[in-house]
Write an enzyme that holds these catalytic residues in place. Structure first.
Site, PDB file in Angstrom:
ATOM      1  N   LYS A  41       0.844  -1.190   0.000  1.00 32.82           N
ATOM      2  CA  LYS A  41       0.000   0.000   0.000  1.00 32.82           C
ATOM      3  C   LYS A  41       0.881   1.242   0.000  1.00 32.82           C
ATOM      4  CE  LYS A  41      -4.196   1.821   0.625  1.00 32.82           C
ATOM      5  NZ  LYS A  41      -3.848   3.070  -0.088  1.00 32.82           N
TER       6      LYS A  41
ATOM      7  N   ASN B 199       5.777   6.431  -6.393  1.00 31.60           N
ATOM      8  CA  ASN B 199       4.571   6.831  -7.105  1.00 31.60           C
ATOM      9  C   ASN B 199       4.628   8.326  -7.379  1.00 31.60           C
ATOM     10  OD1 ASN B 199       2.030   7.401  -8.037  1.00 31.60           O
ATOM     11  ND2 ASN B 199       0.943   6.609  -6.261  1.00 31.60           N
TER      12      ASN B 199
ATOM     13  N   CYS C  39       1.407  11.124  -7.065  1.00 32.54           N
ATOM     14  CA  CYS C  39       0.899  11.694  -5.816  1.00 32.54           C
ATOM     15  C   CYS C  39       0.908  13.220  -5.893  1.00 32.54           C
ATOM     16  CB  CYS C  39       1.728  11.209  -4.629  1.00 32.54           C
ATOM     17  SG  CYS C  39       3.481  11.570  -4.751  1.00 32.54           S
TER      18      CYS C  39
ATOM     19  N   LYS D  11       6.764   4.794 -10.686  1.00 34.07           N
ATOM     20  CA  LYS D  11       5.430   4.471 -11.201  1.00 34.07           C
ATOM     21  C   LYS D  11       4.864   5.680 -11.939  1.00 34.07           C
ATOM     22  CE  LYS D  11       1.082   2.356  -9.716  1.00 34.07           C
ATOM     23  NZ  LYS D  11       0.387   1.726  -8.560  1.00 34.07           N
TER      24      LYS D  11
ATOM     25  N   ASN E  58       6.003   0.812  -1.707  1.00 28.36           N
ATOM     26  CA  ASN E  58       5.505   1.932  -2.501  1.00 28.36           C
ATOM     27  C   ASN E  58       5.526   3.221  -1.682  1.00 28.36           C
ATOM     28  OD1 ASN E  58       3.143   3.758  -3.495  1.00 28.36           O
ATOM     29  ND2 ASN E  58       3.499   2.364  -5.192  1.00 28.36           N
TER      30      ASN E  58
ATOM     31  N   VAL F 138      -9.693   6.513  -3.038  1.00 34.45           N
ATOM     32  CA  VAL F 138      -9.446   6.114  -1.660  1.00 34.45           C
ATOM     33  C   VAL F 138      -8.595   7.151  -0.937  1.00 34.45           C
ATOM     34  CG1 VAL F 138      -8.368   4.365  -0.189  1.00 34.45           C
ATOM     35  CG2 VAL F 138      -9.787   3.677  -2.127  1.00 34.45           C
TER      36      VAL F 138
ATOM     37  N   THR G 171      -3.750   4.721 -12.633  1.00 34.04           N
ATOM     38  CA  THR G 171      -5.123   4.878 -13.102  1.00 34.04           C
ATOM     39  C   THR G 171      -5.317   6.130 -13.953  1.00 34.04           C
ATOM     40  OG1 THR G 171      -5.657   5.970 -11.014  1.00 34.04           O
ATOM     41  CG2 THR G 171      -6.127   3.606 -11.179  1.00 34.04           C
TER      42      THR G 171
END
EC number: 1.3.-.-
Length: 303
Positions: A45, A126, A129, A164, A99, A71, A192
């Site tokens: 997560k 990631n 963000c 990512k 992550n 989320v 996404t």
């Protein structure tokens, strides 16, 4: 049985299948269904510097052949992750990708420094963000900001670094080349796609956050296209994801150029999806008399 082993940035995986960040938690619920050692790896997560409660509900919505989620990076924070979750994960005989989902460069660097002192196998940064210091823009939508944060995290850790990538950009290949130049050891894509649903009875968005990230089978062709383009543009390994729901989907993603494949939304409809996909990949390889899955990576032949 075909040889499913792959190597990404010097790290050996027993097979190429990895539950994606955000869909598998820390594996505790799923190990009641199957041994986590059957997986090639686990992407944890998204972890932030401090605990985050996530966005208010509703934060999940169905779409045709997919889903939207907002989320909001709900997680217990890096210190709780290091104390409670990582020690357990490291006993599962699989590759652990930690992550990082910080909101600022400083936060991402701090998390990377803490992870560097652990036995985690890889770090996945990631860059979709929010960048609070730039009014909520994403690190990953501009080459300059993507390169800057990658370089900063690269200096903070010796761990193999995966970056990512966001698909919500004009040219994902330019972003990929920028993070490669800044020291990324691998890239993972796609995150996404931004989407929206509206409740036509009350004329409000279905998601409390108004928009959310779209995933699921509907995005698969877009993901394959982007993986194929990026794999041709960079020399570092690519980890593919986006709508992979079957063993043949994973084979297709690897033919496009992916060295490993992450599974996301499919797990919500079938919690056994990762191990099923591993079995289906093996069956396909055996049926086609292919001894090793590495033989198919990047083998698509464009017209």
């Amino acid at each position: 049985m075909a040889n499913l082993a792959v190597n990404v940035a010097g790290v050996s995986f027993k097979n190429p299948i990895i539950p994606a960040s955000g869909v598998f938690g820390y594996g505790r619920e799923y190990e009641k269904l199957f041994p986590l050692s059957e997986l090639g790896g686990i992407a944890t997560k998204g972890t932030t510097g401090q605990p985050r409660p996530g966005n208010p509900a509703p934060r999940i919505a169905e779409t045709p052949s997919g889903m939207l989620n907002s989320v909001g990076l709900q997680n217990p924070g890096i210190d709780a992750f290091l104390e409670r979750e990582l020690p357990n994960l490291l006993t599962k005989d699989t590759v652990i990708l930690a992550n990082i989902a910080g909101s600022t460069v400083e936060e991402c660097v701090s998390i990377a420094e803490k992870l560097d002192e652990t036995d985690v196998h890889m770090i996945e940064l990631n860059i979709s963000c929010p960048n609070v210091k730039k009014g909520g823009a994403a690190f990953g939508v501009h080459c300059e900001s993507a390169e800057m944060i990658t370089a900063a995290v690269r200096k903070a850790t010796k761990k193999p670094l995966i970056v990512k990538l966001s698909p919500n950009v004009t040219s994902i290949t330019d972003i990929a080349k920028a993070v490669e130049s800044a020291g990324a050891d691998s890239v993972s894509l796609i995150n996404t796609l931004l989407g929206m649903r509206i409740n036509i009875e009350n004329r409000r968005p279905i998601l409390r956050n108004n928009v959310g990230g779209m995933s699921g089978p509907a995005v698969f062709p877009i993901a394959v296209r982007m993986v194929w383009q990026v794999a041709q543009a960079v020399s570092i390994p690519v980890i593919g994801m986006g709508g992979v729901s079957s063993g043949t989907d994973a084979i297709e993603m690897m033919m496009a150029g992916a060295s490993a494949v992450q599974i996301g939304a499919a797990i919500f409809t079938d919690p056994y999806a990762p191990v099923r996909i591993i079995s289906e990949m093996n069956d396909w390889l055996d049926a086609h008399h292919i001894a090793s899955v590495q033989e198919i990576i990047g083998t698509v032949q464009p017209w």
